[in-house]
Structures are given as structure tokens and as C-alpha cells.
Design an enzyme around this catalytic site. Sequence first.
Site, PDB file in Angstrom:
ATOM      1  N   ASP A 185      -8.764   4.402  -4.380  1.00  0.00           N
ATOM      2  CA  ASP A 185      -9.401   5.620  -3.900  1.00  0.00           C
ATOM      3  C   ASP A 185      -8.339   6.507  -3.287  1.00  0.00           C
ATOM      4  O   ASP A 185      -7.349   6.042  -2.745  1.00  0.00           O
ATOM      5  CB  ASP A 185     -10.490   5.305  -2.873  1.00  0.00           C
ATOM      6  CG  ASP A 185     -11.320   6.542  -2.554  1.00  0.00           C
ATOM      7  OD1 ASP A 185     -11.519   7.370  -3.462  1.00  0.00           O
ATOM      8  OD2 ASP A 185     -11.760   6.677  -1.411  1.00  0.00           O
ATOM      9  N   GLU A 269     -11.692   6.885  -9.827  1.00  0.00           N
ATOM     10  CA  GLU A 269     -12.665   7.953 -10.047  1.00  0.00           C
ATOM     11  C   GLU A 269     -11.928   9.115 -10.689  1.00  0.00           C
ATOM     12  O   GLU A 269     -10.784   9.390 -10.325  1.00  0.00           O
ATOM     13  CB  GLU A 269     -13.223   8.440  -8.712  1.00  0.00           C
ATOM     14  CG  GLU A 269     -14.437   7.698  -8.238  1.00  0.00           C
ATOM     15  CD  GLU A 269     -14.932   8.260  -6.913  1.00  0.00           C
ATOM     16  OE1 GLU A 269     -16.129   8.169  -6.684  1.00  0.00           O
ATOM     17  OE2 GLU A 269     -14.147   8.770  -6.117  1.00  0.00           O
ATOM     18  N   ASP A 351     -12.440   4.590   3.350  1.00  0.00           N
ATOM     19  CA  ASP A 351     -11.714   4.608   2.074  1.00  0.00           C
ATOM     20  C   ASP A 351     -11.679   3.233   1.410  1.00  0.00           C
ATOM     21  O   ASP A 351     -11.787   3.117   0.193  1.00  0.00           O
ATOM     22  CB  ASP A 351     -10.285   5.131   2.278  1.00  0.00           C
ATOM     23  CG  ASP A 351     -10.280   6.576   2.766  1.00  0.00           C
ATOM     24  OD1 ASP A 351     -11.245   7.300   2.464  1.00  0.00           O
ATOM     25  OD2 ASP A 351      -9.314   6.966   3.444  1.00  0.00           O
TER      26      ASP A 351
END
Length: 392
Positions: A185, A269, A351
Site C-alpha cells: 500500500d 491497488e 496502512d
Amino acid sequence: MKQKKAYKYRVYPTQEQAHLLARTFGCCRYVYNWALRARTDAFFQRGERLYYTQLAVLLTDLKKQEETAWLAEVSSVPLQQSLRHLDTAFRNFFEGRAQYPTFHKKHGVQAATYAANAFRWDGKKLTLARMETPLDIHWSRPLPKGVKPTSVTISKDCADRYFVSLLVEEDIKHLPVGNSQVGLDLGLKSMVITSDGHTSGNPTFFAQDEKKLAKAQRRHAKKKRGSQNRRKAQLKVARVHAKIADRRRDYQHKLSTKIIRENQIVCIESLHVKNMVKNHSLAKAISDVGWSEFVRQLAYKAQWYGRSLVKIDKWYPSSKRCFDCGHMLDCLTLDIRHWTCPECGVAHDRDLNAAKNILAVGLTASACGEMVRPGRAKARTGTSPRSRKAHS
Ligand SMILES: [Zn+2]
């Protein structure tokens, strides 16, 4: 398996070479902008699509016209390559990877690409078309033995530094298959946080450089407009920018190589998803640019070394879902760094929890054969590599 790999070096042109390069860059820029205009007009006025082949014919006509006859003073190969670059820019646009192509600016990064028929390579020295002497290249790392560049791009950045990038085909061996997997992330406090709890790339690492930049910018602002001193101060600002960009890229390369080497499956992502959470702060904008470059590096390195990069391009609640019990918060604002799950009582780092969820979603998705597209990001926000390099 043969893979394409680019080797980039600093190059120091002679005055004569620099002069020819300046003209070549100018002609390439002109041709690119002319072709972009022609393509846009053809589409809007007549609903036609112009491609490389038609434009190459039009370019030959253009060189015969009196007012643009100077285009014939430089090698024709880089001009044709400019048309190819435009084709790529349009393909990236149509396939959703980039925005509509924009005009190249005089003050941005300048570049010219030479195909194999427009340079000489004797295994040691590189001579470009229309140049009498070879380029003085600073070989900071060796080029693999026996390779022959398939194309060569020479560029000049905003800090007046010249670089040459040699594209070669190289046999890159896949790494032995492992079984470790990781979710990544992008944090605001650190560039990357992994699902096993490692953080990397603390932005304070760049704080020193940013102070220097602010100082150079203040000095530049004080100089009289149009003066020689202002031009010098401007170059100084560009140099600090270039140095920051170099350090950042260097850092990203080390980190992306390490992550790909250590893991068989890497889940992330896509930037498209990241931008679902709108935030217009400068820090966020900078980290976004860093992220898209980082993802690009992960993608091609995964391909080189036989690893899987799983891009999650549908929206999953990675931040506000409790990894331990699956509870979903109604809302989690960006300023909340730590939270405790009301359902199971586990304390989360924001996170880290997100990275764990990204890994879980990525593994499920790849097991179902869904969304796994190595090397293809569906990010509308992506910019062309050219404009990304142009930091002003
Ligand atoms: Zn929970």
C-alpha cells in the site's frame, strides 16, 4: 527469453554535436506537434483517423515546402520516430492508460530517437547519423557483452544534461519460483508499506533536498526578469529538481527490484482506485507520481524475472475493512492513522491493515483468474513518460 532493456548513460556532446542535437530536437518537436495537430483536426473536422503511414507521406510533402524545408537539414530517422512516438501516445490514450497527447514544449525535456539504420555501433563507440565523431559516453555500468542496440534515444533535461538510452535485447533469466507473496500500500507517511509490516521510503529522506530547492527558488524569484542572473538562477533550480528526481528514481529502482526478487506474487491497488479517495494536497500529488512510476517498474521487472504482479483495478474497501474479522467501518478519514476495530478489538495501523487486505483481495482475484493483467494499468490519471520527466 529475450527481453527489451534500456541502458541509460550520461553523454557529453562536443559543441558541434550539441549544435546538431539542438536542431534535431527542434525538428522532432516540430514534427510531433504538427502531426498531433493534423491528427486532431482530421478527427474533429472529418471524423478520420490518421496513422503513422499516412503521416509519414505527409511529412515528405512537408519537407518539400519552402517554409519548412529546414526539416531536411537533420536526419530523417528521428523525425519518423517522432511520428511513431505519437502513435504510441494515442494508443495509450485509446487503451485508457494515458490522457490525450499534448504538445511538446520548448522548455521541457528534449529527445530524439534513432532507429538502427541511423547510428553506427562498433561494440564500443556510438556515432549518430550526420555526426562525424562518436559520442563521448560516460559508461557508468557496462553494457552486456555482444549486444547490439536496436534503437538509441538521446535526450536533454531541464538542467542541460544530456543522456543516451540504448535499447537492447537481452536474455534475462527468470528467478527460481518461490512461494512468498506480499501486498503493498502507498502510505502518506512512508512511500510503501508491505503486508508483513515493512515500511520504506520515508519522505523526510528528501526533506534536505526540498530545503535546497526552496532556497534556489527564492533566489530565482529575486532576480530581475530577463536578466542573465535570472537565467543562471533558473538553471540552478532545474539542477536541484533533477537531483531530487534522480535520487527518487534510484530509490524506487532499488525498492522495486528488492520486492520483485523476494516475492513470487505482488498485489497492489491501481492508481485509478487510489484516486477514488480524492485529495488535492501537494504531498499527495507528488506521492501519486511516485506511485505510478513505481508500479511501472514493478510491472516490467515482474515480467523479466517471472513474477506475478496482481493489480486490483476494482474498488475494494482496503482501508476501512478490518483484516482480522472483516468488520467494515462507515467512514475512515485520511487523518486517522490508527484505529481499533469495534467488533473484535484489534488495534490497526491504517496502512498495514490496508496492505494486508490488498494481499487478500489480490490472491483471491488471481486464483479466480480475474483482473490479472501483467503490465497493464487502467489508470486514466497516468501521464506520458515525457511529461512526467518534465518537472517545472
Ligand atoms: Zn475486527
